[in-house]
Motif scaffolding. Sequence first.
Motif, PDB file in Angstrom:
ATOM      1  N   ARG A 184       0.873  -1.182   0.000  1.00 43.21           N
ATOM      2  CA  ARG A 184       0.000   0.000   0.000  1.00 43.21           C
ATOM      3  C   ARG A 184       0.904   1.224   0.000  1.00 43.21           C
ATOM      4  NH1 ARG A 184       2.373   1.904   3.828  1.00 43.21           N
ATOM      5  NH2 ARG A 184       0.801   3.503   3.941  1.00 43.21           N
ATOM      6  N   GLY A 185       0.279   2.414  -0.053  1.00 43.27           N
ATOM      7  CA  GLY A 185       1.058   3.638  -0.228  1.00 43.27           C
ATOM      8  C   GLY A 185       1.130   3.922  -1.721  1.00 43.27           C
ATOM      9  N   ALA A 186       0.825   5.177  -2.085  1.00 43.36           N
ATOM     10  CA  ALA A 186       0.639   5.503  -3.503  1.00 43.36           C
ATOM     11  C   ALA A 186       1.812   5.081  -4.411  1.00 43.36           C
ATOM     12  CB  ALA A 186       0.346   7.003  -3.638  1.00 43.36           C
TER      13      ALA A 186
ATOM     14  N   THR B  57       0.662  12.341   0.025  1.00 44.62           N
ATOM     15  CA  THR B  57      -0.561  12.529  -0.752  1.00 44.62           C
ATOM     16  C   THR B  57      -0.695  11.405  -1.770  1.00 44.62           C
ATOM     17  OG1 THR B  57      -1.565  13.906  -2.502  1.00 44.62           O
ATOM     18  CG2 THR B  57       0.726  14.298  -2.030  1.00 44.62           C
ATOM     19  N   ASP B  58      -1.923  11.014  -2.003  1.00 45.60           N
ATOM     20  CA  ASP B  58      -2.203   9.975  -3.001  1.00 45.60           C
ATOM     21  C   ASP B  58      -2.548  10.565  -4.364  1.00 45.60           C
ATOM     22  OD1 ASP B  58      -2.785   8.662  -0.262  1.00 45.60           O
ATOM     23  OD2 ASP B  58      -2.573   7.012  -1.680  1.00 45.60           O
TER      24      ASP B  58
ATOM     25  N   ARG C 186      -7.420  -0.087  -6.644  1.00 43.00           N
ATOM     26  CA  ARG C 186      -7.558   1.021  -5.690  1.00 43.00           C
ATOM     27  C   ARG C 186      -7.687   2.310  -6.503  1.00 43.00           C
ATOM     28  NH1 ARG C 186      -4.131   1.232  -0.430  1.00 43.00           N
ATOM     29  NH2 ARG C 186      -6.031   2.298   0.204  1.00 43.00           N
TER      30      ARG C 186
ATOM     31  N   GLN D 107      -2.264   2.629   9.997  1.00 43.83           N
ATOM     32  CA  GLN D 107      -0.949   2.640   9.339  1.00 43.83           C
ATOM     33  C   GLN D 107       0.076   3.437  10.149  1.00 43.83           C
ATOM     34  OE1 GLN D 107      -3.857   3.224   7.825  1.00 43.83           O
ATOM     35  NE2 GLN D 107      -3.836   2.697   5.655  1.00 43.83           N
TER      36      GLN D 107
ATOM     37  N   ASN E 233      -5.292  12.692   0.725  1.00 37.87           N
ATOM     38  CA  ASN E 233      -4.471  11.775   1.517  1.00 37.87           C
ATOM     39  C   ASN E 233      -5.385  10.997   2.459  1.00 37.87           C
ATOM     40  OD1 ASN E 233      -1.792  10.791   2.223  1.00 37.87           O
ATOM     41  ND2 ASN E 233      -2.047  11.841   4.167  1.00 37.87           N
ATOM     42  N   LYS E 234      -4.787  10.152   3.259  1.00 31.94           N
ATOM     43  CA  LYS E 234      -5.535   9.284   4.163  1.00 31.94           C
ATOM     44  C   LYS E 234      -6.595  10.049   4.946  1.00 31.94           C
ATOM     45  CE  LYS E 234      -5.248   5.805   4.370  1.00 31.94           C
ATOM     46  NZ  LYS E 234      -6.153   4.973   3.543  1.00 31.94           N
TER      47      LYS E 234
ATOM     48  N   THR F 108       7.976   9.501   1.483  1.00 30.10           N
ATOM     49  CA  THR F 108       7.753  10.894   1.075  1.00 30.10           C
ATOM     50  C   THR F 108       7.823  11.782   2.327  1.00 30.10           C
ATOM     51  OG1 THR F 108       5.351  10.575   1.171  1.00 30.10           O
ATOM     52  CG2 THR F 108       6.421  10.275  -0.969  1.00 30.10           C
TER      53      THR F 108
HETATM   54  O1  MRU Z   1      -4.418   3.347   2.224  1.00 35.53           O
HETATM   55  P1  MRU Z   1      -2.929   3.525   2.149  1.00 35.53           P
HETATM   56  O2  MRU Z   1      -2.216   2.914   3.308  1.00 35.53           O
HETATM   57  O3  MRU Z   1      -2.385   3.056   0.827  1.00 35.53           O
HETATM   58  O4  MRU Z   1      -2.728   5.086   2.230  1.00 35.53           O
HETATM   59  C1  MRU Z   1      -1.441   5.629   2.159  1.00 35.53           C
HETATM   60  C2  MRU Z   1      -1.429   7.096   2.356  1.00 35.53           C
HETATM   61  O5  MRU Z   1      -2.437   7.720   2.559  1.00 35.53           O
HETATM   62  C3  MRU Z   1      -0.105   7.799   2.195  1.00 35.53           C
HETATM   63  O6  MRU Z   1      -0.073   8.928   2.997  1.00 35.53           O
HETATM   64  C4  MRU Z   1       0.032   8.165   0.722  1.00 35.53           C
HETATM   65  O7  MRU Z   1       0.053   7.029  -0.090  1.00 35.53           O
HETATM   66  C5  MRU Z   1       1.143   9.053   0.367  1.00 35.53           C
HETATM   67  S1  MRU Z   1       2.677   8.458   0.849  1.00 35.53           S
HETATM   68  C6  MRU Z   1       3.731   7.866   0.060  1.00 35.53           C
END
Ligand code: MRU
Length: 362
Positions: free
Chosen positions: A53-55, A242-243, A90, A202, A253-254, A175
Amino acid sequence: MKIDGQAWRTIWLEPGGRSIGVIDQIQLPHQFTTRTLRSCDEAAEAIRTMVVRGAPLIGVTGAYGLMLALQVDPSDASLAAAFDQLNATRPTAVNLRWALERVRDRVAPLPPAERAEAAQVEAGAIADEDVAMCEAIGEHGLALFQELAAARPGQTLNVLTHCNAGWLATVDWGTALAPIYKAHRAGLDIHVWVDETRPRNQGASLTAYELGREGVPHTVIVDNAGGHLMQHGQVDAVIVGTDRTTRRGDVCNKIGTYLKALAARDNNIPFYVALPASTIDWSIDDGVAEIPIEARSPEEVTHIQGRSPEGAITTVQLSPDGSPGFNPAFDVTPARLVTALITERGVVAASAAGLQELYGDV
Ligand code: MRU
């Protein structure tokens, strides 16, 4: 980054090139295990269930997923089907679509027999570039933290972060956590408030794990504590990932990030967002109206996972039988609440002009 003295990335091509290895993030922080993904289906499932996970990491996994599909069937139809399958896993993080498009556009003009190998090269390049971008974000963020620290001589710099935007969310470095690692290694007296980040925690599981392994002083807090700490002068800066970032600098973001930005604004605390270029969606402006927000299973809200006293990873129910849950996984923070964007090219205002200044050539 290192775990018990051994350097790791979150994703790698296994010897022979027919499968990829990943760190299983569902088991962390209680067990460090790896998984082998042998097919496009397995890559898609790993993204969907958040083994990865993580963008940025989702993007790289998607890129390798296309490679795995093409190794079995390099036809146009297979390429299109694998693209759609991976892209649907996703919806919010734009890095996934970006990486899939990059591999597809690279291999589609080639004869089918050459596609799998070209996909492998492209996925590897995306992974390597991600590491370089995250390290550069770290350097730019370090300079910012050094300025903040210089304004408070002799005091600990207290930084709050939400979710996990560390090396586990990327290929390496992270990041939002990259500047923190750089600052800690540079000898800055830094302490991190780690939002637990319900529902999947997380922060409490992954960010705390990462910071602990790197020896960075940190404290886990419930998501609702941040505003209180800000009111009492215990937060000097907020930094998140940020995603998806829009052309005008809105950031998605989350879930819960927006509330942190509001509290930071009310308390005159800088709110920074760290991102690589792969997170910018140049096709949209208004994040609230235009970014698709992933709705995940209500069970992630009504239940919680942890380790039992016996050491087993287990899930328990929190809310009464029959109470429905709702689980939007991300929210949008408008650009006006963002003090600055920290990118691999430098630090800029969260605005169309700011992004244009850095990425005018893109
Ligand atoms: O649902 P996730 O765990 O994939 O969410 C991740 C985040 O919200 C991170 O802050 C985001 O991907 C940016 S970080 C590299």
